[in-house]
Enzyme design. Structure first.
Site, PDB file in Angstrom:
ATOM      1  N   CYS A  51       0.833  -1.209   0.000  1.00  0.00           N
ATOM      2  CA  CYS A  51       0.000   0.000   0.000  1.00  0.00           C
ATOM      3  C   CYS A  51       0.868   1.260   0.000  1.00  0.00           C
ATOM      4  O   CYS A  51       1.703   1.460   0.883  1.00  0.00           O
ATOM      5  CB  CYS A  51      -0.920  -0.032   1.225  1.00  0.00           C
ATOM      6  N   CYS A  54       0.477   3.488   3.056  1.00  0.00           N
ATOM      7  CA  CYS A  54       1.141   2.885   4.218  1.00  0.00           C
ATOM      8  C   CYS A  54       2.645   3.180   4.196  1.00  0.00           C
ATOM      9  O   CYS A  54       3.255   3.455   5.235  1.00  0.00           O
ATOM     10  CB  CYS A  54       0.920   1.374   4.249  1.00  0.00           C
ATOM     11  N   CYS A 396     -19.128   0.185 -12.137  1.00  0.00           N
ATOM     12  CA  CYS A 396     -18.271  -0.675 -11.303  1.00  0.00           C
ATOM     13  C   CYS A 396     -17.605  -1.740 -12.172  1.00  0.00           C
ATOM     14  O   CYS A 396     -18.293  -2.492 -12.877  1.00  0.00           O
ATOM     15  CB  CYS A 396     -19.124  -1.310 -10.198  1.00  0.00           C
ATOM     16  N   CYS A 399     -18.765  -5.260 -11.572  1.00  0.00           N
ATOM     17  CA  CYS A 399     -20.127  -5.468 -12.068  1.00  0.00           C
ATOM     18  C   CYS A 399     -20.122  -5.689 -13.578  1.00  0.00           C
ATOM     19  O   CYS A 399     -20.836  -6.558 -14.095  1.00  0.00           O
ATOM     20  CB  CYS A 399     -21.014  -4.268 -11.727  1.00  0.00           C
TER      21      CYS A 399
END
Length: 504
Positions: A51, A54, A396, A399
């Site tokens: 990340c 992070c 999305c 989706c």
């Protein structure tokens, strides 16, 4: 010179290494439980090595840990690599879905609170010093009260209680601990230190809230119960009218949407925000103990208007969203003077519920049936069939990837009249049931003919989806098409004729 630079670099690297040593790496639930039991104030960063945010936080977290070393009361910083096998259980236990996520533990592993501070060393240190201290201060002079009002970041809740040993003080302390992230708390045992008490007697307990930039001073007049006081304090610590859009107001917007407070949202064109409208909205805010009032113009507030799907179309529109009752109420094309009537009608139960919904489709005969907000109850819960529904968002990516598979699934069960494969656009339709929670897209739910709701969390291949339907359906395969029923009846008649011939 070169030697001096080398020495300086070595010293810097050594300092960084020592700073990193002050952050404890957690290895599993048992290790975290031990640390929480040992350290009354522990702050955990849940992170993933890949990340980017992070990686940016890591050196700041290490420097903050070093700066807080030796602080009284003790502040301990730890880090949890949720990608490590031993920490997988921690990820699910604490519902870690984004990185980094920071949680504060005050001696109880089961009840962490959210970290809502900055992500750089100085901000982390200042925020945690405040969090580690008591949630409230005893103010023993007029000067102390004035200083507390000035120092409060947003709002100060000031309570007068008879004594530190009273039940009222315990209730106040409980509320202060629960809401320490939302506002500042102070208390006095001398009522003369409260400006609103001067010139008259104030019975204990007496509570007011001072807000930066507002002359209005709300006074609590309900029963002195923690839950009721908390609800009132959250609502009254917000600005009278929150403006959606300006960065300075967005924390208040976030607070208004976090809990169960009812929200009155006024949607207006840019030229429709009159002084009269602002005054009526302010009065509505003052008159209610638990109402957050938000103003969203069609430009600045486009996101919230799109979220509700109210389409004000250049007119002032009022929408009341009550999360606890799971109900919305809408009034279009209103004048400022309509605001008190709208609120009054709501309190008297005279308003009809409103639901965000597309128009009902004119034709609906594809293998995947289209459901909208207003047809949801009838199509999903009252159809008398098993229904497997996808709640999706058109843009999305997951989706879009699922769509051809979902269409194929619809075709597979189209001939079986007892199973419906359905879909609903969750961005422009409300899901009118608390049995289905939609936190992301796509979300899949299976509803049996008798109303049992099961969330699907398996694989997304057609074979896996079809297997789930067959394992959970209550009628599939049992209802035969009309032609099949005719064949069965014909076979039965032929068998009966043969039996008669045998008897003869």
């Amino acid at each position: 010179m070169r030697g001096l630079l080398a020495a300086a670099l070595a010293a810097a690297l050594l300092a960084c290494a020592h700073a990193g040593d002050d952050v404890i790496a957690v290895s599993g639930q048992e290790h975290l439980d031990e640390l929480i039991a040992k350290h009354p104030f522990l702050v955990a960063e849940f992170y993933a090595p890949w990340c980017g945010h992070c990686k940016q936080l890591e050196p700041e977290w290490a420097k903050a840990a070093a700066a807080l070393k030796g602080h009284n009361p003790e502040v301990v910083l730890v880090k949890v690599d949720v990608s490590a096998e031993e920490n997988e259980g921690l990820k699910s236990k604490y519902s870690i879905t984004g990185f980094p996520t920071i949680k504060i533990f005050r001696g109880d592993a089961s009840q962490p609170s959210a970290y809502e501070g900055p992500h750089e060393e100085e901000g982390i240190v200042n925020y945690l010093k405040k969090q580690a201290g008591p949630a409230y201060k005893k103010l023993e002079s007029g000067e102390a009260v004035a200083a507390a009002r000035e120092a409060a970041e947003g709002a100060l809740l000031l309570a007068y209680v008879a004594s530190d040993a009273s039940e009222e003080f315990k209730t106040f302390a409980e509320v202060a601990e629960a809401l320490r992230n939302d506002l500042d708390f102070g208390y006095v045992t001398d009522h003369s230190l409260v400006e609103e008490c001067k010139g008259g007697d104030c019975a204990s307990p007496f509570v007011v809230i001072y807000k930066k930039g507002e002359s209005d001073v709300p006074r609590y007049e309900g029963k002195f119960k923690a839950d009721q006081l908390k609800t009132w304090a959250v609502a009254k610590s917000l600005p009278l009218v929150i403006r959606f859009g300006p960065p300075s107001q967005m924390k208040a917007v976030q607070k208004a949407f976090e809990g169960s407070l009812p929200r009155l949202v006024a949607m207006a064109p840019e030229d429709g925000v009159s002084d009269e409208l602002m005054e009526q909205l302010s009065q509505a805010s003052k008159a209610s103990n638990d109402l957050a009032v938000i103003l969203a113009t069609e430009t600045e507030g486009k996101r919230i208007i799109d979220y509700y799907g109210a389409k004000p179309a250049g007119k002032v529109t009022l929408l009341l969203d009550d999360p606890e009752a799971k109900a919305k109420y809408l009034k279009r094309d209103v004048k400022p003077s309509d605001v008190p009537e709208f609120v009054r009608d709501l309190q008297e139960g005279a308003l009809a519920k409103w639901m965000k919904s597309e128009e009902v489709p004119a034709t609906n005969d594809e293998p995947v049936r289209v459901v909208v907000g207003t047809t949801f109850e009838e199509e999903v819960f009252k159809s008398g069939k098993d229904v497997f529904i996808e709640i999706y968002a058109p843009r999305c990516g997951h989706c879009v990837k699922l769509k051809p598979t979902w269409d194929e699934l619809g075709k597979e069960f189209q001939a079986d009249g007892s199973v419906v494969i359905a879909k609903m656009d969750g961005t422009i339709n409300d899901v009118p049931t608390d049995q289905m929670v939609v936190r992301g897209f796509p979300t899949l739910y299976f509803v049996t003919a008798d109303g049992q709701v099961k969330k699907y969390e398996g694989g997304r291949s057609k074979e896996e989806l079809a297997k789930f339907v067959r394992e959970n359906c209550t009628k599939c395969g049992k209802a035969k098409p009309a032609e099949a029923e005719d064949d069965v009846e014909a076979e039965a008649e032929e068998a009966a004729e043969e039996e008669k011939k045998d008897e003869l």
